[in-house]
Design an enzyme around this catalytic site. Structure first.
Site, short mmCIF file in Angstrom:
data_model
loop_
_atom_site.label_atom_id
_atom_site.label_comp_id
_atom_site.label_asym_id
_atom_site.label_seq_id
_atom_site.Cartn_x
_atom_site.Cartn_y
_atom_site.Cartn_z
N ILE A 18 20.08 0.82 28.07
CA ILE A 18 19.46 1.35 29.30
C ILE A 18 20.12 2.64 29.78
O ILE A 18 19.47 3.44 30.46
CB ILE A 18 19.46 0.26 30.41
N ASP A 41 26.59 -3.57 33.25
CA ASP A 41 27.33 -2.95 34.37
C ASP A 41 28.43 -2.03 33.83
O ASP A 41 28.55 -0.86 34.24
CB ASP A 41 27.93 -4.10 35.22
N GLY A 126 22.90 -12.51 30.68
CA GLY A 126 24.12 -12.38 29.88
C GLY A 126 25.20 -13.31 30.41
O GLY A 126 25.07 -14.54 30.34
N1 AR6 Z 1 21.43 -1.79 28.10
C1 AR6 Z 1 20.50 -2.75 28.35
N2 AR6 Z 1 20.78 -4.06 28.45
C2 AR6 Z 1 22.07 -4.42 28.24
C3 AR6 Z 1 23.10 -3.49 27.97
C4 AR6 Z 1 22.73 -2.13 27.90
N3 AR6 Z 1 23.62 -1.16 27.65
N4 AR6 Z 1 24.26 -4.20 27.82
C5 AR6 Z 1 23.98 -5.49 27.98
N5 AR6 Z 1 22.66 -5.64 28.22
P1 AR6 Z 1 24.96 -8.90 31.61
P2 AR6 Z 1 24.38 -10.59 33.99
C6 AR6 Z 1 21.88 -6.87 28.46
O1 AR6 Z 1 26.00 -9.85 31.16
O2 AR6 Z 1 24.07 -11.75 33.12
C7 AR6 Z 1 28.82 -8.02 34.55
O3 AR6 Z 1 30.17 -8.19 34.25
C8 AR6 Z 1 22.46 -8.17 27.96
O4 AR6 Z 1 22.19 -8.34 26.57
O5 AR6 Z 1 25.24 -7.46 31.55
O6 AR6 Z 1 23.44 -10.27 35.10
C9 AR6 Z 1 28.56 -7.80 36.03
O7 AR6 Z 1 29.60 -7.08 36.63
C10 AR6 Z 1 21.69 -9.16 28.81
O8 AR6 Z 1 20.40 -9.39 28.23
O9 AR6 Z 1 24.54 -9.20 33.18
C11 AR6 Z 1 28.48 -9.19 36.55
O10 AR6 Z 1 29.75 -9.74 36.82
C12 AR6 Z 1 21.47 -8.42 30.13
O11 AR6 Z 1 21.79 -7.05 29.85
C13 AR6 Z 1 27.83 -9.97 35.43
O12 AR6 Z 1 28.15 -9.24 34.24
C14 AR6 Z 1 22.33 -8.91 31.27
O13 AR6 Z 1 23.63 -9.24 30.80
C15 AR6 Z 1 26.34 -10.01 35.56
O14 AR6 Z 1 25.81 -10.83 34.56
#
Ligand code: AR6
Length: 177
Positions: A18, A41, A126
């Protein structure tokens, strides 16, 4: 890589990172501190640079289901909308409503700023362990329900970082043809 093959031409699907999206706003799946973390993030903060964290510090956090906006700094996106998804605890603690609130509040905030394009990651699927299929169904429903209230928005892109998420969205969008 987008598939316009769904009923609402405003909805697009994209596989990848993203932080590379050239849109008015990308949405960050943040935590309540808004001070960064792992997953999407971490990727957003790394790509945007330290100015993003400096602006986030001034926001004093964000409640689960709500959203706050910052500039995008070194990102191709002009803005970042930070929202906090729910941690999945089995589904009986308001997780579904809170997840939908993330999508709704992000879109409403984008419209308030007269933005036209917005890209979402799969919020909460995630580290927060929300089941990906259910999350995608709820995301699409929330976006479809909110779009009538956000007339400036002409493009909503669901960015899928992994193949499983992409397949889920592809199926759901195709089902509505
Ligand atoms: N681009 C698009 N999607 C992504 C990317 C990227 N670069 N990287 C990961 N994803 P998560 P959550 C996807 O864990 O579950 C953080 O530490 C990933 O494959 O990022 O909402 C925050 O600070 C998954 O499908 O977010 C919070 O503490 C989706 O993004 C916590 O994680 C969400 O995974 C939030 O957890």
């Amino acid at each position: 890589m987008s598939t316009p093959a769904n009923r609402d031409q405003r909805l697009e699907l994209c596989r990848g990172d993203i932080t590379r999206c050239r849109v008015d706003a990308i949405v960050n799946a943040a935590n309540q501190t808004l001070l960064g973390g792992g997953g999407v993030d971490g990727a957003i903060h790394r790509a945007a640079g330290p100015e993003l964290l400096a602006e986030c510090r001034r926001l004093q956090g964000c409640r689960t289901g709500e959203a706050k906006i910052t500039r995008g700094y070194r990102l191709p996106a002009s803005y970042v909308i930070h929202t906090v998804g729910p941690v999945w605890h089995g589904g009986n603690q308001g997780e579904k409503e809170l997840l939908q609130a993330c999508y709704r509040h992000s879109l409403l905030l984008a419209a308030e700023h007269r933005l036209t394009s917005i890209a979402f990651p799969a919020i909460s699927t995630g580290v927060y362990r929300f089941p990906p299929s259910l999350a995608a169904e709820l995301a699409l429903e929330a976006v479809r329900d909110t779009l009538p209230r956000t007339p400036t928005i002409t493009r909503v892109i669901f960015v899928c970082f992994n193949a499983e998420t992409y397949r889920i969205y592809e199926r759901l969008l195709a089902d509505c043809r």
